[in-house]
Design a protein around this motif. Structure first.
Motif, mmCIF file in Angstrom:
data_model
loop_
_atom_site.group_PDB
_atom_site.id
_atom_site.type_symbol
_atom_site.label_atom_id
_atom_site.label_comp_id
_atom_site.label_asym_id
_atom_site.label_seq_id
_atom_site.Cartn_x
_atom_site.Cartn_y
_atom_site.Cartn_z
ATOM 1 N N ASN A 1 0.846 -1.184 0.000
ATOM 2 C CA ASN A 1 0.000 0.000 0.000
ATOM 3 C C ASN A 1 0.886 1.240 0.000
ATOM 4 N N TRP A 2 0.311 2.343 -0.476
ATOM 5 C CA TRP A 2 1.087 3.557 -0.677
ATOM 6 C C TRP A 2 1.692 4.085 0.605
ATOM 7 N N GLN A 3 0.943 4.016 1.696
ATOM 8 C CA GLN A 3 1.424 4.578 2.962
ATOM 9 C C GLN A 3 2.699 3.863 3.426
ATOM 10 N N ASP A 4 2.657 2.527 3.409
ATOM 11 C CA ASP A 4 3.837 1.760 3.842
ATOM 12 C C ASP A 4 5.026 1.998 2.917
ATOM 13 N N LEU A 5 4.752 2.038 1.622
ATOM 14 C CA LEU A 5 5.831 2.278 0.666
ATOM 15 C C LEU A 5 6.458 3.651 0.872
ATOM 16 N N PHE A 6 5.626 4.661 1.083
ATOM 17 C CA PHE A 6 6.146 6.014 1.294
ATOM 18 C C PHE A 6 6.978 6.069 2.571
ATOM 19 N N GLU A 7 6.476 5.444 3.645
ATOM 20 C CA GLU A 7 7.223 5.459 4.907
ATOM 21 C C GLU A 7 8.563 4.751 4.761
ATOM 22 N N ASP A 8 8.577 3.603 4.077
ATOM 23 C CA ASP A 8 9.839 2.897 3.846
ATOM 24 C C ASP A 8 10.790 3.753 3.016
ATOM 25 N N TRP A 9 10.270 4.393 1.991
ATOM 26 C CA TRP A 9 11.099 5.234 1.133
ATOM 27 C C TRP A 9 11.652 6.414 1.925
ATOM 28 N N TYR A 10 10.803 7.027 2.754
ATOM 29 C CA TYR A 10 11.209 8.193 3.528
ATOM 30 C C TYR A 10 12.259 7.828 4.572
ATOM 31 N N LEU A 11 12.065 6.683 5.258
ATOM 32 C CA LEU A 11 12.996 6.288 6.324
ATOM 33 C C LEU A 11 14.265 5.634 5.799
ATOM 34 N N LEU A 12 14.131 4.766 4.791
ATOM 35 C CA LEU A 12 15.267 3.984 4.304
ATOM 36 C C LEU A 12 16.026 4.657 3.169
ATOM 37 N N GLY A 13 15.333 5.456 2.383
ATOM 38 C CA GLY A 13 15.959 6.105 1.238
ATOM 39 C C GLY A 13 15.825 5.266 -0.019
ATOM 40 N N GLU A 14 16.209 5.854 -1.153
ATOM 41 C CA GLU A 14 16.071 5.191 -2.450
ATOM 42 C C GLU A 14 17.085 4.081 -2.661
ATOM 43 N N ASP A 15 18.211 4.157 -1.963
ATOM 44 C CA ASP A 15 19.296 3.211 -2.201
ATOM 45 C C ASP A 15 19.229 1.962 -1.338
ATOM 46 N N ASP A 16 18.190 1.804 -0.544
ATOM 47 C CA ASP A 16 18.074 0.643 0.334
ATOM 48 C C ASP A 16 17.814 -0.631 -0.470
ATOM 49 N N THR A 17 18.217 -1.771 0.100
ATOM 50 C CA THR A 17 18.040 -3.055 -0.588
ATOM 51 C C THR A 17 16.564 -3.439 -0.711
ATOM 52 N N ARG A 18 15.696 -2.811 0.044
ATOM 53 C CA ARG A 18 14.262 -3.103 -0.034
ATOM 54 C C ARG A 18 13.732 -2.832 -1.439
ATOM 55 N N TRP A 19 14.360 -1.939 -2.169
ATOM 56 C CA TRP A 19 13.884 -1.544 -3.497
ATOM 57 C C TRP A 19 14.547 -2.330 -4.614
ATOM 58 N N ASP A 20 15.403 -3.290 -4.280
ATOM 59 C CA ASP A 20 16.138 -4.043 -5.306
ATOM 60 C C ASP A 20 15.211 -4.756 -6.286
ATOM 61 N N LYS A 21 14.145 -5.357 -5.762
ATOM 62 C CA LYS A 21 13.256 -6.087 -6.673
ATOM 63 C C LYS A 21 12.583 -5.156 -7.673
ATOM 64 N N TYR A 22 12.365 -3.919 -7.275
ATOM 65 C CA TYR A 22 11.766 -2.958 -8.199
ATOM 66 C C TYR A 22 12.810 -2.437 -9.186
ATOM 67 N N ARG A 23 14.035 -2.298 -8.730
ATOM 68 C CA ARG A 23 15.100 -1.825 -9.616
ATOM 69 C C ARG A 23 15.368 -2.833 -10.719
ATOM 70 N N THR A 24 15.441 -4.114 -10.369
ATOM 71 C CA THR A 24 15.725 -5.122 -11.379
ATOM 72 C C THR A 24 14.588 -5.212 -12.379
ATOM 73 N N GLU A 25 13.365 -5.089 -11.911
ATOM 74 C CA GLU A 25 12.223 -5.157 -12.832
ATOM 75 C C GLU A 25 12.237 -3.973 -13.795
ATOM 76 N N SER A 26 12.502 -2.772 -13.287
ATOM 77 C CA SER A 26 12.495 -1.618 -14.183
ATOM 78 C C SER A 26 13.665 -1.693 -15.151
ATOM 79 N N ALA A 27 14.785 -2.259 -14.709
ATOM 80 C CA ALA A 27 15.925 -2.420 -15.619
ATOM 81 C C ALA A 27 15.580 -3.402 -16.729
#
Length: 140
Positions: free
Chosen positions: A32-58
């Motif tokens: 959900n958007w709220q959890d994603l925004f909070e994770d993005w805000y606290l962890l930043g864009e470079d966190d490993t949590r976003w790896d699955k999205y980075r590989t998919e967009s690549a």
């Protein structure tokens, strides 16, 4: 009506636009958007949590680039892929494949030689020269 968004929300929207898989996960109910925004805000864009999205967009970017390259011909595409390959990694894959094929050939040759021995009548009547079990114990 002229409400402007918080600068962090604008940054998050830009991040989501770079990674469209996030939108798919929210629409599928996996996030959900709220959890994603909070994770993005606290962890930043470079966190490993976003790896699955980075590989998919690549991968999606690669698909679009390969479809545009199809006009140049498949030989051009193969040439580009070869340029991007790591020679050491390719050699490791070839060695692994060679070992696997050798193993399969060994197993097949064992089965073939087993069939050849079993087809003769002399081998069926002969007693084995040694026991099948290496430690034969006898009861007194």
């Amino acid at each position: 009506m002229g409400k402007s968004l918080h600068p962090k929300v604008k940054e998050f929207k830009g991040f989501v636009k770079k990674h469209p898989k996030i939108i798919k996960d929210v629409r599928n109910g996996d996030a959900n958007w709220q959890d994603l925004f909070e994770d993005w805000y606290l962890l930043g864009e470079d966190d490993t949590r976003w790896d699955k999205y980075r590989t998919e967009s690549a991968k999606e970017n690669e698909k679009t680039s390969t479809s545009s390259e199809s006009k140049g011909g498949w030989m051009d595409q193969v040439g580009e892929k070869v340029k991007k390959m790591d020679a050491n990694q390719l050699q490791q894959h070839i060695n692994s494949l060679s070992e696997a094929l050798g193993t399969v050939q060994g197993v097949l040759s064992q089965f073939q030689s087993g069939n050849n021995r079993g087809s003769g009548t002399a081998t069926k009547t002969e007693a084995p020269a040694k026991p099948s079990h290496p430690f034969s114990f006898r009861k007194d």
